[in-house]
Every structure is written in C-alpha cells, then in structure tokens.
Design a protein around this motif. Sequence first.
Motif, short mmCIF file in Angstrom:
data_model
loop_
_atom_site.label_atom_id
_atom_site.label_comp_id
_atom_site.label_asym_id
_atom_site.label_seq_id
_atom_site.Cartn_x
_atom_site.Cartn_y
_atom_site.Cartn_z
N LYS A 44 0.86 -1.19 0.00
CA LYS A 44 0.00 0.00 0.00
C LYS A 44 0.90 1.23 0.00
N VAL A 45 0.63 2.15 -0.92
CA VAL A 45 1.37 3.41 -1.01
C VAL A 45 0.36 4.53 -0.86
N LEU A 46 0.67 5.46 0.05
CA LEU A 46 -0.25 6.55 0.34
C LEU A 46 0.29 7.87 -0.17
N ALA A 47 -0.56 8.63 -0.82
CA ALA A 47 -0.19 9.98 -1.24
C ALA A 47 -0.24 10.91 -0.04
N GLN A 48 0.58 11.94 -0.05
CA GLN A 48 0.52 12.92 1.02
C GLN A 48 -0.89 13.50 1.10
N PRO A 49 -1.35 13.82 2.30
CA PRO A 49 -2.71 14.32 2.48
C PRO A 49 -2.83 15.82 2.17
N ASN A 50 -2.56 16.17 0.93
CA ASN A 50 -2.69 17.57 0.52
C ASN A 50 -3.02 17.65 -0.96
N PRO A 51 -3.44 18.80 -1.46
CA PRO A 51 -3.86 18.93 -2.86
C PRO A 51 -2.75 18.68 -3.89
N ALA A 53 -0.96 16.17 -4.20
CA ALA A 53 -0.91 14.75 -4.57
C ALA A 53 -1.36 14.52 -6.00
N SER A 54 -2.36 15.26 -6.45
CA SER A 54 -2.86 15.04 -7.81
C SER A 54 -1.88 15.51 -8.88
N ARG A 55 -0.88 16.29 -8.49
CA ARG A 55 0.14 16.72 -9.45
C ARG A 55 1.42 15.90 -9.37
N TYR A 56 1.73 15.35 -8.19
CA TYR A 56 3.04 14.73 -8.00
C TYR A 56 3.02 13.24 -7.65
N PHE A 57 1.87 12.68 -7.30
CA PHE A 57 1.83 11.27 -6.89
C PHE A 57 1.11 10.47 -7.96
N TYR A 88 -6.81 12.61 -5.46
CA TYR A 88 -6.99 13.51 -4.32
C TYR A 88 -5.88 13.25 -3.29
N GLY A 89 -5.67 14.20 -2.40
CA GLY A 89 -4.70 14.04 -1.32
C GLY A 89 -5.10 12.91 -0.39
N GLY A 90 -4.13 12.15 0.09
CA GLY A 90 -4.41 11.02 0.96
C GLY A 90 -4.84 9.77 0.22
N PHE A 91 -4.79 9.80 -1.11
CA PHE A 91 -5.17 8.64 -1.93
C PHE A 91 -4.31 7.44 -1.55
N GLU A 92 -4.90 6.26 -1.49
CA GLU A 92 -4.19 5.02 -1.18
C GLU A 92 -4.16 4.13 -2.41
#
Length: 107
Positions: A44-51, A53-57, A88-92
């Motif tokens: 499981k890889v989690l994106a940082q919980p911020n906006p 994420a949609s640009r960098y993760f 979205y931010g916090g995406f898993e």
Amino acid sequence: RSVQNLIDGIYDYTVESCFFATPFSQGPYILLNLGTIMTVQNVKVLAQPNPSASRYFGLLEVKVGTAAATGDFSSYKLLGYLPTMAPYGGFEYNTEAAAGISGRFVS
C-alpha cells in the motif's frame, strides 16, 4: 523524514511523516530492504494528504527483486502499477496482486 514510517503501516497521515521528492526530482524511488527473502503480495502506497498529490503522486511501479539496485529496477518483477495521478490528497494505492513475488527488496 523517518525511515520507520515507510513500512509496516506506520503512518499518521501528516505531511511531516511522509517521504517526498521535490518536483524537480528525476525518477525518484524508494528501495526497501526486507532483510530476508519473503513473498510480497500486497503493498500500500499513500499519497501525502494535501492537494499537491494530484500533481506529484502517480505513474508509479511497485517492483520486487532479490538483489539491491539503484535507480534501474528492470531486473525486478512488477507487483503493481498505478497508471494515473492520484485523484486527491491522501489517496491510497494498493497493489492487490493475485499472487505473491519472492524477493528481499521492494521498490
């Protein structure tokens, strides 16, 4: 950032505890050494919980191998691939592999 936060579900959903690469990083990667050969089936890889994420993760591969590598993981077997950016931010992202792959290293 604390390496201990990268494995075994240790995370608290704060940006301060997340690994991150700068927007200028070329081919950033993480290499986890499990210490011994194991069967890896789920990562499981989690994106940082911020906006951001949609640009960098996203557009990431999760691979498993038996020998240490640096930057070139072509010899590793593909466990999972996220072909899009995080919505979205916090995406898993969860690999949910049907069968496990034996290896010592996860990238």
